[in-house]
Scaffold this motif. Structure first.
Motif, PDB file in Angstrom:
ATOM      1  N   UNK A 148       0.678  -1.305  -0.008  1.00 39.38           N
ATOM      2  CA  UNK A 148       0.131   0.008   0.020  1.00 39.38           C
ATOM      3  C   UNK A 148       0.938   1.199  -0.115  1.00 39.38           C
ATOM      4  N   UNK A 149       2.045   1.309   0.649  1.00 37.90           N
ATOM      5  CA  UNK A 149       2.808   2.284   0.656  1.00 37.90           C
ATOM      6  C   UNK A 149       3.609   2.579  -0.603  1.00 37.90           C
ATOM      7  N   UNK A 150       3.860   1.398  -1.136  1.00 42.92           N
ATOM      8  CA  UNK A 150       4.349   1.512  -2.573  1.00 42.92           C
ATOM      9  C   UNK A 150       3.370   2.183  -3.556  1.00 42.92           C
ATOM     10  N   UNK A 151       2.374   1.477  -3.332  1.00 38.03           N
ATOM     11  CA  UNK A 151       1.228   2.000  -4.254  1.00 38.03           C
ATOM     12  C   UNK A 151       1.042   3.583  -4.448  1.00 38.03           C
ATOM     13  N   UNK A 152       0.741   3.853  -3.013  1.00 33.81           N
ATOM     14  CA  UNK A 152       0.531   5.575  -2.862  1.00 33.81           C
ATOM     15  C   UNK A 152       1.718   6.401  -3.529  1.00 33.81           C
ATOM     16  N   UNK A 153       2.972   5.786  -3.003  1.00 33.30           N
ATOM     17  CA  UNK A 153       3.958   6.754  -3.572  1.00 33.30           C
ATOM     18  C   UNK A 153       4.143   6.561  -5.006  1.00 33.30           C
ATOM     19  N   UNK A 154       3.816   5.465  -5.596  1.00 33.38           N
ATOM     20  CA  UNK A 154       3.647   5.541  -7.320  1.00 33.38           C
ATOM     21  C   UNK A 154       2.645   6.372  -7.627  1.00 33.38           C
ATOM     22  N   UNK A 155       1.616   6.533  -7.176  1.00 34.41           N
ATOM     23  CA  UNK A 155       0.588   7.576  -7.649  1.00 34.41           C
ATOM     24  C   UNK A 155       0.954   9.008  -7.265  1.00 34.41           C
ATOM     25  N   UNK A 156       1.640   9.505  -6.145  1.00 33.37           N
ATOM     26  CA  UNK A 156       2.376  10.590  -5.789  1.00 33.37           C
ATOM     27  C   UNK A 156       3.564  10.890  -6.923  1.00 33.37           C
ATOM     28  N   UNK A 157       4.273   9.960  -7.210  1.00 34.12           N
ATOM     29  CA  UNK A 157       5.442  10.197  -8.110  1.00 34.12           C
ATOM     30  C   UNK A 157       4.901  10.516  -9.534  1.00 34.12           C
ATOM     31  N   UNK A 158       3.718   9.703  -9.926  1.00 32.60           N
ATOM     32  CA  UNK A 158       3.227  10.415 -11.297  1.00 32.60           C
ATOM     33  C   UNK A 158       2.086  11.490 -11.456  1.00 32.60           C
ATOM     34  N   UNK A 159       1.555  11.796 -10.287  1.00 35.76           N
ATOM     35  CA  UNK A 159       0.462  12.742 -10.152  1.00 35.76           C
ATOM     36  C   UNK A 159       0.933  13.976  -9.520  1.00 35.76           C
ATOM     37  N   UNK A 160       2.154  13.952  -8.782  1.00 35.25           N
ATOM     38  CA  UNK A 160       2.518  15.047  -7.812  1.00 35.25           C
ATOM     39  C   UNK A 160       1.584  15.495  -6.552  1.00 35.25           C
ATOM     40  N   UNK A 161       0.284  15.053  -6.715  1.00 34.84           N
ATOM     41  CA  UNK A 161      -0.655  15.180  -5.540  1.00 34.84           C
ATOM     42  C   UNK A 161      -1.693  14.051  -5.308  1.00 34.84           C
ATOM     43  N   UNK A 162      -1.902  13.714  -4.164  1.00 31.26           N
ATOM     44  CA  UNK A 162      -2.813  12.514  -4.051  1.00 31.26           C
ATOM     45  C   UNK A 162      -4.236  12.826  -3.808  1.00 31.26           C
ATOM     46  N   UNK A 163      -4.449  14.003  -3.274  1.00 30.34           N
ATOM     47  CA  UNK A 163      -5.900  14.691  -3.045  1.00 30.34           C
ATOM     48  C   UNK A 163      -6.615  14.784  -4.032  1.00 30.34           C
ATOM     49  N   UNK A 164      -7.955  14.129  -3.826  1.00 33.66           N
ATOM     50  CA  UNK A 164      -8.790  14.247  -4.985  1.00 33.66           C
ATOM     51  C   UNK A 164      -8.723  12.892  -5.793  1.00 33.66           C
ATOM     52  N   UNK A 165      -7.921  12.058  -5.744  1.00 30.27           N
ATOM     53  CA  UNK A 165      -7.696  11.042  -6.688  1.00 30.27           C
ATOM     54  C   UNK A 165      -8.767   9.999  -6.525  1.00 30.27           C
ATOM     55  N   UNK A 166      -8.931   9.738  -7.913  1.00 32.16           N
ATOM     56  CA  UNK A 166     -10.234   8.654  -8.257  1.00 32.16           C
ATOM     57  C   UNK A 166      -9.643   7.459  -8.866  1.00 32.16           C
ATOM     58  N   UNK A 167      -9.938   6.203  -8.102  1.00 34.78           N
ATOM     59  CA  UNK A 167      -9.254   4.892  -8.380  1.00 34.78           C
ATOM     60  C   UNK A 167     -10.393   3.867  -8.686  1.00 34.78           C
ATOM     61  N   UNK A 168     -10.053   2.981  -9.616  1.00 31.46           N
ATOM     62  CA  UNK A 168     -10.866   2.112  -9.807  1.00 31.46           C
ATOM     63  C   UNK A 168     -10.023   0.734  -9.620  1.00 31.46           C
ATOM     64  N   UNK A 169     -10.163  -0.150  -8.767  1.00 33.67           N
ATOM     65  CA  UNK A 169      -9.706  -1.306  -8.367  1.00 33.67           C
ATOM     66  C   UNK A 169     -10.582  -2.478  -8.933  1.00 33.67           C
ATOM     67  N   UNK A 170      -9.853  -3.579  -9.833  1.00 33.67           N
ATOM     68  CA  UNK A 170     -10.634  -4.385 -10.382  1.00 33.67           C
ATOM     69  C   UNK A 170     -10.063  -5.797 -10.034  1.00 33.67           C
ATOM     70  N   UNK A 171     -10.721  -6.680  -9.323  1.00 34.18           N
ATOM     71  CA  UNK A 171     -10.520  -8.095  -9.134  1.00 34.18           C
ATOM     72  C   UNK A 171     -10.795  -8.217  -7.748  1.00 34.18           C
ATOM     73  N   UNK A 172     -10.161  -9.448  -7.156  1.00 31.05           N
ATOM     74  CA  UNK A 172     -10.515  -9.958  -5.775  1.00 31.05           C
ATOM     75  C   UNK A 172     -10.048  -8.934  -4.854  1.00 31.05           C
ATOM     76  N   UNK A 173     -11.064  -8.666  -3.627  1.00 29.24           N
ATOM     77  CA  UNK A 173     -10.692  -8.040  -2.338  1.00 29.24           C
ATOM     78  C   UNK A 173      -9.844  -8.525  -1.514  1.00 29.24           C
ATOM     79  N   UNK A 174      -8.690  -8.763  -2.131  1.00 33.33           N
ATOM     80  CA  UNK A 174      -7.465  -9.386  -1.463  1.00 33.33           C
ATOM     81  C   UNK A 174      -6.731  -8.685  -0.490  1.00 33.33           C
ATOM     82  N   UNK A 175      -5.231  -8.903   0.012  1.00 36.05           N
ATOM     83  CA  UNK A 175      -4.613  -8.314   1.077  1.00 36.05           C
ATOM     84  C   UNK A 175      -4.174  -7.049   0.150  1.00 36.05           C
ATOM     85  N   UNK A 176      -3.947  -6.964  -0.902  1.00 31.22           N
ATOM     86  CA  UNK A 176      -3.274  -5.695  -1.898  1.00 31.22           C
ATOM     87  C   UNK A 176      -4.596  -4.722  -1.670  1.00 31.22           C
TER      88      UNK A 176
END
Length: 316
Positions: A148-176
């Motif tokens: 989860x830390x890696x994922x948020x950091x990747x989003x910050x790297x590419x977008x510059x800001x996480x506030x207001x981000x809209x994410x669609x997750x597709x697949x099993x509701x697993x530990x990731x």
């Protein structure tokens, strides 16, 4: 006091568990620090003063791993520490030694433990309490917080800001998925939709409406998203009870036609990927995929987490 100075007590004083077990345990300031520090170390891997010099970090993996195990092993060494690797058959827990006794030994000889198991996260808390040492959850049955830390950091790297981000997750509701939900819950004005197969959704209570919603229907997907995220259908260390589970998952395949519903959305995948199963190769390797910088971020986020979790010399 070094690890060699710590006595093995016959009745050790138990302290609260410390380390990283769930992103639901930590506050917004901590999540932001870890995410921002990960991005800083991604851009400049030498941006530190080897804070783990003279420290020994156990790397316990009882389940397969490429990215996470390599990231924490290399990350420990880059921060000046010494990683000590343990595989699934290496510990005396296989011959009946208790988890508490194992934790006491770890605490007497190690400065921290990074662990991936197929067991519940409370076992990692028990190791921490028994050994009085920080433990980092590198994936347990319920959650994969370092992902989860890696994922948020990747989003910050590419977008510059996480506030207001809209994410669609597709697949099993697993530990990731759980870690992604717990992490994004700390971000203002976030919107995350989990599109999961019936019977393979999020843990109860995690999607409570508002910022975090869940649906099993393609007709209920949001009109606009910034990121489409998927993961492999067969989560590491798990199995599906129903023999026909693949048929249930087939509508959740992310191909170019699916991604094109959101022409400006980036694509993420925590890897490993099975091209032609959960994702098309043209999507994973396409121009909108940030899955490969996401994979590279594993090292930077491991370093950030190690640096945060292991106190400076003299602070123990």
């Amino acid at each position: 006091m070094t690890t060699l100075d710590r006595p093995l007590r016959s009745a050790p004083a138990r302290r609260p568990a410390r380390g990283l077990f769930s992103l639901g345990d930590v506050d917004e300031a901590t999540v932001r620090h870890l995410v921002e520090r990960s991005v800083a170390l991604y851009r400049r891997p030498d941006l530190h003063d080897v804070p783990l010099a003279g420290r020994f970090v156990g790397i316990l993996f009882t389940r397969t791993s490429t990215r996470t195990r390599t990231a924490f092993t290399v990350g420990t060494a880059r921060l000046g520490g010494t990683p000590i690797a343990f595989g699934p058959q290496d510990l005396q827990t296989n011959t009946g030694e208790s988890l508490e006794d194992t934790g006491r030994i770890f605490g007497a000889m190690l400065d921290a433990l990074v662990a991936r198991t197929a067991g519940p996260v409370h076992e990692l808390r028990e190791l921490s309490r028994a050994g009085c040492l920080p433990v980092l959850n590198a994936m347990a049955a319920e959650e994969h917080p370092t992902q989860g830390i890696c994922d948020l950091a990747t989003l910050l790297l590419h977008r510059g800001d996480l506030s207001g981000i809209r994410v669609l997750y597709v697949g099993e509701g697993n530990n990731t998925a759980t870690a992604l939900a717990q992490g994004l819950a700390h971000i203002p004005e976030v919107s995350i939709t989990f599109y999961t197969p019936p019977g393979y959704g999020l843990p109860p209570g995690l999607a409570s409406g508002g910022a975090i919603t869940e649906t099993h229907s393609a007709e209920e997907l949001p009109a606009e998203v910034d990121v489409v995220y998927t993961t492999r259908w067969q989560t590491t260390g798990t199995s599906k009870a129903a023999a026909s589970w693949r048929e249930t998952f087939r509508p959740f395949y992310v191909d170019e036609a699916f991604l094109d519903r959101w022409p400006n959305a980036l694509f993420m995948h925590d890897l490993p990927a099975h091209r032609g199963e959960e994702v098309a190769g043209a999507v994973l390797d396409g121009p909108r995929s940030i899955a490969w910088s996401q994979a590279r971020m594993k090292l930077a986020s491991a370093m950030a987490t190690l640096e945060w979790a292991i106190p400076p010399h003299g602070a123990l």
